[in-house]
Design a protein around this motif. Structure first.
Motif, PDB file in Angstrom:
ATOM      1  N   UNK A  24       0.822  -1.207   0.000  1.00 56.34           N
ATOM      2  CA  UNK A  24       0.000   0.000   0.000  1.00 56.34           C
ATOM      3  C   UNK A  24       0.856   1.257   0.000  1.00 56.34           C
ATOM      4  N   UNK A  25       0.319   2.334  -0.532  1.00 60.91           N
ATOM      5  CA  UNK A  25       0.953   3.632  -0.341  1.00 60.91           C
ATOM      6  C   UNK A  25       0.912   3.956   1.140  1.00 60.91           C
ATOM      7  N   UNK A  26       1.888   4.709   1.656  1.00 62.47           N
ATOM      8  CA  UNK A  26       1.933   4.982   3.088  1.00 62.47           C
ATOM      9  C   UNK A  26       0.619   5.534   3.646  1.00 62.47           C
ATOM     10  N   UNK A  27       0.203   4.961   4.782  1.00 63.13           N
ATOM     11  CA  UNK A  27      -0.970   5.371   5.553  1.00 63.13           C
ATOM     12  C   UNK A  27      -2.276   5.153   4.803  1.00 63.13           C
ATOM     13  N   UNK A  28      -2.289   4.264   3.822  1.00 56.31           N
ATOM     14  CA  UNK A  28      -3.519   3.975   3.088  1.00 56.31           C
ATOM     15  C   UNK A  28      -3.901   2.511   3.256  1.00 56.31           C
ATOM     16  N   UNK A  29      -5.196   2.235   3.083  1.00 56.73           N
ATOM     17  CA  UNK A  29      -5.705   0.872   3.226  1.00 56.73           C
ATOM     18  C   UNK A  29      -5.355   0.038   1.998  1.00 56.73           C
ATOM     19  N   UNK A  30      -5.313  -1.279   2.196  1.00 59.00           N
ATOM     20  CA  UNK A  30      -5.052  -2.212   1.103  1.00 59.00           C
ATOM     21  C   UNK A  30      -5.961  -3.416   1.322  1.00 59.00           C
ATOM     22  N   UNK A  31      -7.251  -3.265   0.997  1.00 56.43           N
ATOM     23  CA  UNK A  31      -8.208  -4.334   1.326  1.00 56.43           C
ATOM     24  C   UNK A  31      -8.022  -5.574   0.464  1.00 56.43           C
ATOM     25  N   UNK A  32      -8.330  -6.713   1.046  1.00 53.32           N
ATOM     26  CA  UNK A  32      -8.331  -8.004   0.362  1.00 53.32           C
ATOM     27  C   UNK A  32      -7.045  -8.281  -0.416  1.00 53.32           C
TER      28      UNK A  32
END
Length: 319
Positions: free
Chosen positions: A162-170
């Motif tokens: 993920x990009x820093x401080x961002x969600x990365x669902x599933x």
């Protein structure tokens, strides 16, 4: 009785380290025969584990020095959680971590790393006394590697997507271990192309970072495939969600699971453990090192004399 240390037992993986000896300031770690214990110091109000207990400067410094007293070889100081959330400016992040680095460096020769992906924070931290930058975003900003190279510091490269401080669902992987190893190999090449020498690079597969519990268990089971890259490999397993989900335990109940996962990683080639519970982790590391033949027992009494130790009980209890 032989006094020489035995070779590592065959079932345990010995990684082909390209540069086993690393020098951090006044400290030297030989990763061919030693596991370094990295304690976690979070100067954040919203940290994953301690929920802000060490956010105040005096609390962070006190916790750092207490960890050293408990046996930590290394302190990892962070000012921003990995979890998704609002961005913090470089100035604000540096204001959190740099005073801790300076205070600890003045009081101890412990290895100090700073958990950051921002080049400015890295530069200020190194100037204050840090000798390692721990980038949990896998060189999302390649300029960070240039800063590390110019300073002569060490670099930990961690797998995350993920990009820093961002969600990365599933998150999805066809073969999580192979893909993590390939990612780390690419990032190592990038760091070296930017001037970071191979003898100052370490890698981390990123337990739980953009991975579900099954992914992380697979990485733990096949840790040797990450360690086979030839760089000292870090296992950050302490109190993480894969342990909670596996054992159905809240964060405060995961010590035993954390220690079990840590030892499995050591036997798979891990040479740095990032842990919250320092004293317990130190005992687990020392015991594992002794089994591997790298550390002598603290003392020898049991069955070493003319009378067995401890002496038989005079009670009528049977054993």
């Amino acid at each position: 009785m032989t006094t020489s240390a035995p070779a590592t037992a065959a079932p345990f993986y010995t990684p082909p380290l390209l540069h086993p000896v690393h020098r951090f300031g006044t400290r030297t770690i030989d990763f061919s025969r030693q596991v370094a214990l990295m304690a976690i110091i979070n100067r954040t109000p919203d940290s994953f584990y301690d929920a802000g207990a060490t956010f105040a400067l005096d609390a962070a410094v006190a916790a750092s020095l207490a960890a050293v007293d408990d046996g930590a070889d290394w302190l990892d100081i962070g000012g921003v959680p990995f979890a998704p959330g609002p961005a913090l400016s470089a100035g604000e992040e540096a204001d959190r971590v740099v005073p801790v680095v300076a205070a600890v460096a003045a009081a101890s020769d412990v290895i100090i790393s700073v958990d950051t992906f921002l080049p400015e924070v890295a530069a200020r931290s190194i100037a204050a006394g840090a000798t390692v930058i721990n980038d949990t975003t896998g060189l999302s900003n390649p300029e960070l590697a240039s800063v590390v190279a110019e300073s002569g510091a060490h670099l930990v490269i961690t797998h995350s997507l993920a990009s820093p401080r961002t969600a990365y669902p599933h998150p999805h992987y066809k073969d999580v271990v192979a893909e993590v190893a390939a990612f780390l190999a690419r990032k190592v090449e990038l760091a070296m192309s930017l001037g970071v020498p191979a003898e100052k690079i370490m890698v981390d597969p990123g337990h739980d970072l953009n991975k579900n519990t099954l992914h992380t268990l697979e990485i733990t089971r096949r840790f040797n495939e990450i360690a086979a890259l030839g760089f000292p490999t870090l296992a950050a397993v302490s109190n993480k969600d894969f342990i909670g989900e596996t054992l159905d335990q809240a964060k405060g109940e995961r010590l035993e699971g954390s220690l079990a996962a840590a030892v499995v990683c050591i036997l798979g080639g891990a040479r740095i453990l990032r842990m919250h519970n320092v004293a317990a982790a130190k005992s687990a590391i020392n015991m594992t090192e002794a089994v591997l033949g790298w550390r002598a027992p603290a003392y020898l009494k049991h069955n070493m004399g003319d009378v067995n130790y401890p002496a038989p009980s005079t009670s009528s209890a049977s054993w």
